[in-house]
Design a protein around this motif. Sequence first.
Motif, PDB file in Angstrom:
ATOM      1  N   CYS A  65      37.547  20.184  50.166  1.00  0.00           N
ATOM      2  CA  CYS A  65      37.403  18.778  50.612  1.00  0.00           C
ATOM      3  C   CYS A  65      36.370  18.200  50.411  1.00  0.00           C
ATOM      4  N   ILE A  66      35.946  17.845  52.186  1.00  0.00           N
ATOM      5  CA  ILE A  66      34.699  17.095  52.514  1.00  0.00           C
ATOM      6  C   ILE A  66      33.230  17.658  52.418  1.00  0.00           C
ATOM      7  N   GLN A  67      33.479  19.420  52.344  1.00  0.00           N
ATOM      8  CA  GLN A  67      32.268  19.542  51.956  1.00  0.00           C
ATOM      9  C   GLN A  67      31.892  19.589  49.989  1.00  0.00           C
ATOM     10  N   ALA A  68      32.819  19.295  49.406  1.00  0.00           N
ATOM     11  CA  ALA A  68      32.208  18.961  48.000  1.00  0.00           C
ATOM     12  C   ALA A  68      32.359  18.058  47.835  1.00  0.00           C
ATOM     13  N   ALA A  69      32.697  16.731  48.463  1.00  0.00           N
ATOM     14  CA  ALA A  69      32.516  15.568  48.396  1.00  0.00           C
ATOM     15  C   ALA A  69      30.810  15.630  49.257  1.00  0.00           C
ATOM     16  N   LEU A  70      30.644  15.961  50.094  1.00  0.00           N
ATOM     17  CA  LEU A  70      28.834  15.347  50.694  1.00  0.00           C
ATOM     18  C   LEU A  70      28.095  15.782  49.341  1.00  0.00           C
ATOM     19  N   GLU A  71      28.781  17.487  48.667  1.00  0.00           N
ATOM     20  CA  GLU A  71      28.058  18.370  48.433  1.00  0.00           C
ATOM     21  C   GLU A  71      27.143  17.271  46.576  1.00  0.00           C
ATOM     22  N   VAL A  72      28.415  16.174  45.952  1.00  0.00           N
ATOM     23  CA  VAL A  72      28.307  15.711  44.866  1.00  0.00           C
ATOM     24  C   VAL A  72      27.979  14.169  45.198  1.00  0.00           C
ATOM     25  N   GLY A  73      27.835  13.956  46.513  1.00  0.00           N
ATOM     26  CA  GLY A  73      27.435  12.441  46.546  1.00  0.00           C
ATOM     27  C   GLY A  73      28.896  11.480  46.049  1.00  0.00           C
ATOM     28  N   TYR A  74      29.897  12.051  46.881  1.00  0.00           N
ATOM     29  CA  TYR A  74      31.024  11.418  46.923  1.00  0.00           C
ATOM     30  C   TYR A  74      30.622   9.999  48.086  1.00  0.00           C
ATOM     31  N   PHE A  75      29.677  10.631  48.826  1.00  0.00           N
ATOM     32  CA  PHE A  75      29.667   9.487  49.988  1.00  0.00           C
ATOM     33  C   PHE A  75      28.881   8.604  49.977  1.00  0.00           C
ATOM     34  N   ASP A  76      27.457   9.176  49.361  1.00  0.00           N
ATOM     35  CA  ASP A  76      26.123   8.725  49.542  1.00  0.00           C
ATOM     36  C   ASP A  76      26.624   7.167  48.715  1.00  0.00           C
ATOM     37  N   THR A 110      42.327  21.258  58.790  1.00  0.00           N
ATOM     38  CA  THR A 110      42.946  22.957  57.447  1.00  0.00           C
ATOM     39  C   THR A 110      40.972  23.050  56.956  1.00  0.00           C
ATOM     40  N   PRO A 111      40.893  24.085  56.734  1.00  0.00           N
ATOM     41  CA  PRO A 111      40.325  24.937  55.612  1.00  0.00           C
ATOM     42  C   PRO A 111      40.154  23.462  54.478  1.00  0.00           C
ATOM     43  N   LYS A 112      41.174  23.548  53.858  1.00  0.00           N
ATOM     44  CA  LYS A 112      41.583  22.805  52.571  1.00  0.00           C
ATOM     45  C   LYS A 112      40.523  21.521  52.988  1.00  0.00           C
ATOM     46  N   GLN A 113      40.787  21.124  54.249  1.00  0.00           N
ATOM     47  CA  GLN A 113      40.249  19.422  54.494  1.00  0.00           C
ATOM     48  C   GLN A 113      38.759  19.761  54.232  1.00  0.00           C
ATOM     49  N   GLU A 114      38.887  20.889  55.193  1.00  0.00           N
ATOM     50  CA  GLU A 114      37.057  21.423  54.882  1.00  0.00           C
ATOM     51  C   GLU A 114      36.746  21.337  53.756  1.00  0.00           C
ATOM     52  N   GLU A 116      44.510  12.631  49.576  1.00  0.00           N
ATOM     53  CA  GLU A 116      45.533  13.019  50.886  1.00  0.00           C
ATOM     54  C   GLU A 116      44.937  14.172  51.865  1.00  0.00           C
ATOM     55  N   ARG A 117      43.953  14.631  51.322  1.00  0.00           N
ATOM     56  CA  ARG A 117      43.014  15.866  52.330  1.00  0.00           C
ATOM     57  C   ARG A 117      41.931  14.888  53.075  1.00  0.00           C
ATOM     58  N   LEU A 118      41.404  14.496  52.387  1.00  0.00           N
ATOM     59  CA  LEU A 118      40.010  13.747  52.591  1.00  0.00           C
ATOM     60  C   LEU A 118      40.354  12.771  53.272  1.00  0.00           C
ATOM     61  N   HIS A 119      41.769  12.364  53.524  1.00  0.00           N
ATOM     62  CA  HIS A 119      42.034  11.255  54.831  1.00  0.00           C
ATOM     63  C   HIS A 119      42.663  11.494  55.595  1.00  0.00           C
ATOM     64  N   ASP A 126      37.932  17.338  40.365  1.00  0.00           N
ATOM     65  CA  ASP A 126      37.880  18.279  38.873  1.00  0.00           C
ATOM     66  C   ASP A 126      36.752  19.265  39.921  1.00  0.00           C
ATOM     67  N   HIS A 127      35.794  18.969  40.361  1.00  0.00           N
ATOM     68  CA  HIS A 127      34.886  20.063  41.457  1.00  0.00           C
ATOM     69  C   HIS A 127      36.258  21.239  41.344  1.00  0.00           C
ATOM     70  N   LEU A 128      36.732  20.573  42.079  1.00  0.00           N
ATOM     71  CA  LEU A 128      37.890  21.815  43.467  1.00  0.00           C
ATOM     72  C   LEU A 128      38.988  21.781  42.501  1.00  0.00           C
ATOM     73  N   ASP A 129      39.582  21.103  41.048  1.00  0.00           N
ATOM     74  CA  ASP A 129      40.427  21.981  41.238  1.00  0.00           C
ATOM     75  C   ASP A 129      41.291  21.816  40.806  1.00  0.00           C
ATOM     76  N   ILE A 130      41.582  20.428  41.781  1.00  0.00           N
ATOM     77  CA  ILE A 130      42.870  19.980  42.160  1.00  0.00           C
ATOM     78  C   ILE A 130      43.435  18.401  41.842  1.00  0.00           C
ATOM     79  N   SER A 131      43.945  18.114  42.302  1.00  0.00           N
ATOM     80  CA  SER A 131      44.630  16.604  41.677  1.00  0.00           C
ATOM     81  C   SER A 131      43.703  15.324  42.104  1.00  0.00           C
ATOM     82  N   LYS A 132      43.277  14.793  41.511  1.00  0.00           N
ATOM     83  CA  LYS A 132      43.140  13.163  42.418  1.00  0.00           C
ATOM     84  C   LYS A 132      44.154  12.813  43.504  1.00  0.00           C
ATOM     85  N   SER A 133      44.891  12.903  43.594  1.00  0.00           N
ATOM     86  CA  SER A 133      46.198  12.930  44.371  1.00  0.00           C
ATOM     87  C   SER A 133      46.058  14.088  45.841  1.00  0.00           C
TER      88      SER A 133
END
Length: 212
Positions: free
Chosen positions: A163-174, A157-161, A197-200, A186-193
């Motif tokens: 999340c992946i893009q934001a995680a890559l940008e801020v170094g979550y997968f590093d 989904t666009p929201k899942q995409e 959920e979207r990432l998984h 916080d970068h996406l302005d959504i809750s951690k859960s």
Amino acid sequence: MIAECLVVEFEVEGDDCPLAAATRATDARIEARPPQLREDGNVLLQFSAPTDEALRETLDDDDRIRYLHVADGRQEATYRCLSKHPCVVHELVSAGCMVESLQYEGGRALVMGAVVGRTVLQGVMERAGDTVGVKLRRAYQLQSESEPSLTQQWDITPKQEACIQAALEVGYFDVPREATAQEVADHLDISKSAFLERLHRAERTLFRQLFL
């Protein structure tokens, strides 16, 4: 012919529509389809949320909601109803915004859609300025239809995409990790859960296509 089409995201605060009010009163997060406005001014709504009895009771007790139907799934419920209270979204649509999806959480709404050309976007912004708190979070040019997007290529989904893009940008997968799940959320302005959920869900979809 206008060659430019912009993908837009609006954040709405202060709207007193039933869905915003329900998430303000509960901890629920609602994913909604664009509302359908009837000739009589009433609105047909379809939305989903994790199974939550408090949300169900809040909506059932709202005098503006009629014909509430809830279909329970394994992890979330699908709601259908009639609302006697039009929301700010209709103002954006009237000005030229093609709304594709909405998310309600904590009394706020995130509206995602598209506008054809910057002139139309300007008109939408002017219309939004006459309503409750509506602000443009971001706008970017829609890529060519001949170039399939990640959502089309990998069935996410666009929201899942996002999340992946934001995680890559801020170094979550590093390795080592440069950002926490909370920081990406916080970068996406959504809750951690919501982020996790979207990432998984996106990871599961991608891995199934790659390895099964």
